[in-house]
Motif scaffolding. Structure first.
Motif, PDB file in Angstrom:
ATOM      1  N   VAL A  28       0.834  -1.204   0.000  1.00 17.57           N
ATOM      2  CA  VAL A  28       0.000   0.000   0.000  1.00 17.57           C
ATOM      3  C   VAL A  28       0.873   1.259   0.000  1.00 17.57           C
ATOM      4  CG1 VAL A  28      -1.533   1.376   1.484  1.00 17.57           C
ATOM      5  CG2 VAL A  28      -2.055  -1.030   1.065  1.00 17.57           C
ATOM      6  N   ALA A  29       1.900   1.277   0.863  1.00 17.98           N
ATOM      7  CA  ALA A  29       2.735   2.488   0.996  1.00 17.98           C
ATOM      8  C   ALA A  29       3.392   2.849  -0.339  1.00 17.98           C
ATOM      9  CB  ALA A  29       3.794   2.279   2.071  1.00 17.98           C
ATOM     10  N   GLU A  30       3.779   1.827  -1.104  1.00 20.21           N
ATOM     11  CA  GLU A  30       4.434   2.080  -2.395  1.00 20.21           C
ATOM     12  C   GLU A  30       3.459   2.754  -3.354  1.00 20.21           C
ATOM     13  OE1 GLU A  30       6.719  -1.336  -3.901  1.00 20.21           O
ATOM     14  OE2 GLU A  30       5.892  -0.854  -5.888  1.00 20.21           O
ATOM     15  N   ASP A  39      -5.283   6.876   0.744  1.00 22.82           N
ATOM     16  CA  ASP A  39      -6.326   5.928   1.153  1.00 22.82           C
ATOM     17  C   ASP A  39      -6.388   4.694   0.249  1.00 22.82           C
ATOM     18  OD1 ASP A  39      -7.126   7.213  -1.095  1.00 22.82           O
ATOM     19  OD2 ASP A  39      -9.224   7.462  -0.462  1.00 22.82           O
ATOM     20  N   ALA A  40      -5.237   4.250  -0.224  1.00 24.95           N
ATOM     21  CA  ALA A  40      -5.218   3.049  -1.080  1.00 24.95           C
ATOM     22  C   ALA A  40      -5.643   1.834  -0.262  1.00 24.95           C
ATOM     23  CB  ALA A  40      -3.818   2.837  -1.650  1.00 24.95           C
ATOM     24  N   GLY A 338      -6.547   3.508  -6.734  1.00 25.49           N
ATOM     25  CA  GLY A 338      -6.092   3.264  -5.357  1.00 25.49           C
ATOM     26  C   GLY A 338      -6.455   1.886  -4.839  1.00 25.49           C
ATOM     27  N   VAL A 339      -6.693   0.942  -5.751  1.00 24.35           N
ATOM     28  CA  VAL A 339      -7.081  -0.409  -5.332  1.00 24.35           C
ATOM     29  C   VAL A 339      -6.041  -1.413  -5.852  1.00 24.35           C
ATOM     30  CG1 VAL A 339      -8.842  -2.209  -5.504  1.00 24.35           C
ATOM     31  CG2 VAL A 339      -9.533   0.199  -5.378  1.00 24.35           C
ATOM     32  N   ILE A 340      -5.416  -2.121  -4.919  1.00 20.46           N
ATOM     33  CA  ILE A 340      -4.402  -3.112  -5.310  1.00 20.46           C
ATOM     34  C   ILE A 340      -5.015  -4.506  -5.263  1.00 20.46           C
ATOM     35  CG2 ILE A 340      -2.080  -4.002  -4.878  1.00 20.46           C
ATOM     36  CD1 ILE A 340      -1.598  -1.511  -3.094  1.00 20.46           C
TER      37      ILE A 340
END
Ligand SMILES: Cc1ncc(COP(=O)(O)O)c(C=O)c1O
Length: 375
Positions: A28-30, A39-40, A338-340
């Protein structure tokens, strides 16, 4: 003059030369750094979105006071507790730095360049890596085409057909990642029973706690019957401790003895041992997480149906959906929202994405993003 660089690749062990590293989910941080957002959400590594039991966190925090000391190298307390949980002797347990570590130990103990390992197409990616790293030969069985079992699922008859005199290990993920497909007790035990005694059969039950199917087996109950059986479990999934890395194998004591010969002395750290021990006590938290997972699975399935997308029925905490176009493109578009999630082209599933079941609001956000990028 600096001396010329050696041919490092040429120096590497033959199996290692052709290896591609395991591709983990994007942190997420990446992504937040790349997009400048805050807000990912990550639904990409089959983690438990509810985290560990509060008691496990408290135990981890308390254990931090002791980190100047080496951990108990034999993890006596945790091993005894797991032995009691499974009704086996402590000498049947091998702890790993995650269950991946145990899978690697199995390859190192039983495989050589003269030997073969069998697993299914679309099976968990660590099997080929562990097999290849020791220079052994991987024999990949075709998966079900839908006529005799779930599409993409392990075809045990096809796997059995690849077993020969050189086979030393068979890997079965039940349920499998990334497909979510699972094998019922009857067919799986019949398969294990038919294998020659010198073939170790690994049943990887990383998602065991999530499965809610009447015919799904607890294969650890078969250990007495089949000395060549190894069952692996983990604290990374339903127990919510992926970051601490604890997994284990259950096996015949002599097999555990061999695995322990190659195990690094302190492979499960002090904080992880304390947290795992405490996590086992909170069965209510575990049950709650499993219940939420079931609801989240339903939420995603309903969303996919509304979008007209086909998906593979899954028994785990994730689901593979066919987006009907290159999954990598949809993955990249979702990143911009923002969605992995996880593209699975490396599993020979180029139009699928694997989605970890998240919290209700995360699932809703993913579905909205998917609707937008597919429009
Ligand atoms: C089928 C399967 N086995 C094993 C693992 C390894 O998990 P860990 O090393 O965190 O225990 C995973 C993780 O994704 C998995 O999906």
């Amino acid at each position: 003059m600096p001396s010329a660089e050696p041919d490092f690749l040429g120096l590497a062990a033959p199996g290692v030369r052709g290896l591609t590293p395991y591709q983990p989910g994007k942190p997420v941080a990446e992504l937040e750094r790349e997009l400048g957002i805050r807000d990912a959400i990550k639904l990409a590594s089959n983690e438990n979105p509810y985290g560990p039991a509060p008691g496990a966190l408290a135990a981890a925090q308390a254990a931090l006071q002791q980190v100047a000391r080496y951990p108990d190298g034999s993890a006596h307390q945790l091993v005894e507790r797991l032995a009691a949980q499974h009704g086996v002797g402590a000498d049947s347990i091998t702890l790993g730095n995650g269950s991946n570590d145990v899978l690697d130990m199995i390859a190192r103990v039983f495989l050589t360049p003269q030997h073969e390992a069998v697993f299914s197409r679309h099976a968990f990616a660590v099997y080929p890596i562990s097999v290849q790293a020791v220079g052994a030969v991987a024999r990949v069985a075709p998966a079900h085409d839908g006529s005799r079992g779930p599409v993409f699922g392990h075809d045990l008859a096809a796997m059995a057909a690849l077993v020969n005199d050189r086979t030393r290990v068979v890997f079965i993920a039940n349920p499998n990642n990334p497909t979510g497909t699972w094998l019922a007790a009857g067919e799986l035990e019949a398969f294990v029973a038919r294998l020659p005694a010198q073939v170790m059969v690994v049943i990887d039950e990383a998602y065991f706690e999530y499965v809610d199917e009447a015919q799904y087996p607890d294969s650890s109950c078969w250990l007495q019957r089949y000395p060549n059986l190894i069952v692996t479990r983990t604290f990374s999934k339903a127990y919510g401790l992926a970051g601490l890395r604890v997994g284990y194998a259950l096996s015949h004591p002599q097999v555990a003895g061999l695995l322990n010969r190659v195990r690094q002395p302190f492979n499960v750290n002090l904080v992880a041992q304390a947290a795992a021990l405490a996590a086992l006590e909170d069965t209510r938290h575990l049950a709650e997480c499993v219940r939420h997972n079931r609801e989240g699975m339903q939420q995603l399935v309903t969303g996919f149906r509304e979008l007209g997308l086909s998906f593979i029925e899954s028994a785990g905490n994730f689901i593979a959906v066919d987006v009907g176009r290159p999954g990598l493109e949809v993955y990249r578009s979702l990143l911009r929202e923002g969605v992995i999630v996880r593209p699975v082209a490396n599993y020979e599933m180029p139009t699928h994405l694997r989605i970890t079941i998240g919290r209700t609001e995360e699932n809703a956000r993913f579905l909205a993003a998917l609707r937008k990028v597919l429009a």
